[in-house]
Design a protein around this motif. Structure first.
Motif: not given
Length: 208
Positions: A52-53, A49, A45-46, A97, A178, A40-41, A36-37
């Motif tokens: 992923a976090i 991201w 896509s926030l 963010q 998000s 997402g990059l 996902e990281i």
């Protein structure tokens, strides 16, 4: 209600079923963080991201839970509080963010969001199913269950965001989702922190 769970001793470190469940959850979450990281990059896509976090936070959470299986109450409560702070911190970071991106206007890649969101949902449903039996355990096990539950809800929201981005051609659905995921993280953090306070308050009487 559920007070008996607060007095239940830590699940023994020798419990093979719980250990296998936690290792399964750790490996799945670690793999999905990497997927996902990058996605997402690539998709800008926030919500991906943020997810992923969340996968990273869960991976660390499962690792810490494994580390204190069978430990005393003080160690388990300390780790549960660290996890609560971590979930809350991630929630605040995602909200910040989302606010920062309000004026950016970059439109995420909806097909990538949808494909990765579906893969993440399937992964999290598997983890949630494996961990379901431990949802009424102590603060550490409760936090583990809340992580898997929130992830599955978050993945459904990512899929909704992908559909929204595709349909509107704007970034708003991604930002709204998000923010929703951040709110879930904050709610889970508060729930786990309150559970640790309950367990600590009840321990003296249990000790006698």
């Amino acid at each position: 209600m559920g007070a008996h769970c607060c007095h239940t001793p830590a699940t023994p470190a020798s419990n093979p079923h719980l250990r296998r469940a936690l290792w399964f959850a750790l490996l799945v979450n670690g793999a999905m963080f990497g997927v996902e990281i990058l996605a997402g990059l690539q998709a800008a896509s926030l919500s991906l991201w943020a997810d992923a976090i969340d996968f990273l936070g869960d991976t660390l959470s499962y690792a810490m839970t494994l580390a204190v299986l069978g430990a005393g109450l003080a160690a388990r409560l300390r780790v549960a509080r660290i996890k609560a702070l971590m979930m809350g911190g991630l929630g605040v970071a995602v909200l910040a963010q989302a606010l920062w991106r309000l004026g950016a206007g970059a439109v995420p890649d909806a097909p990538v969001m949808g494909a990765v969101g579906l893969a993440a949902l399937l992964a999290n449903l598997g983890v949630a199913w494996v961990l379901y039996r431990y949802r009424e355990g102590d603060a550490n096990l409760q936090s583990v269950w809340l992580c898997s539950r929130n992830d599955a809800i978050g993945n459904l929201a990512v899929l909704a965001a992908a559909a929204g981005v595709f349909g509107t051609g704007t970034a708003w659905p991604d930002l709204l989702v998000s923010a929703l995921m951040a709110g879930l993280g904050l709610q889970a953090a508060v729930a786990v922190w309150r559970r640790t306070a309950q367990e600590q308050a009840q321990e003296p009487s249990h000790a006698h």
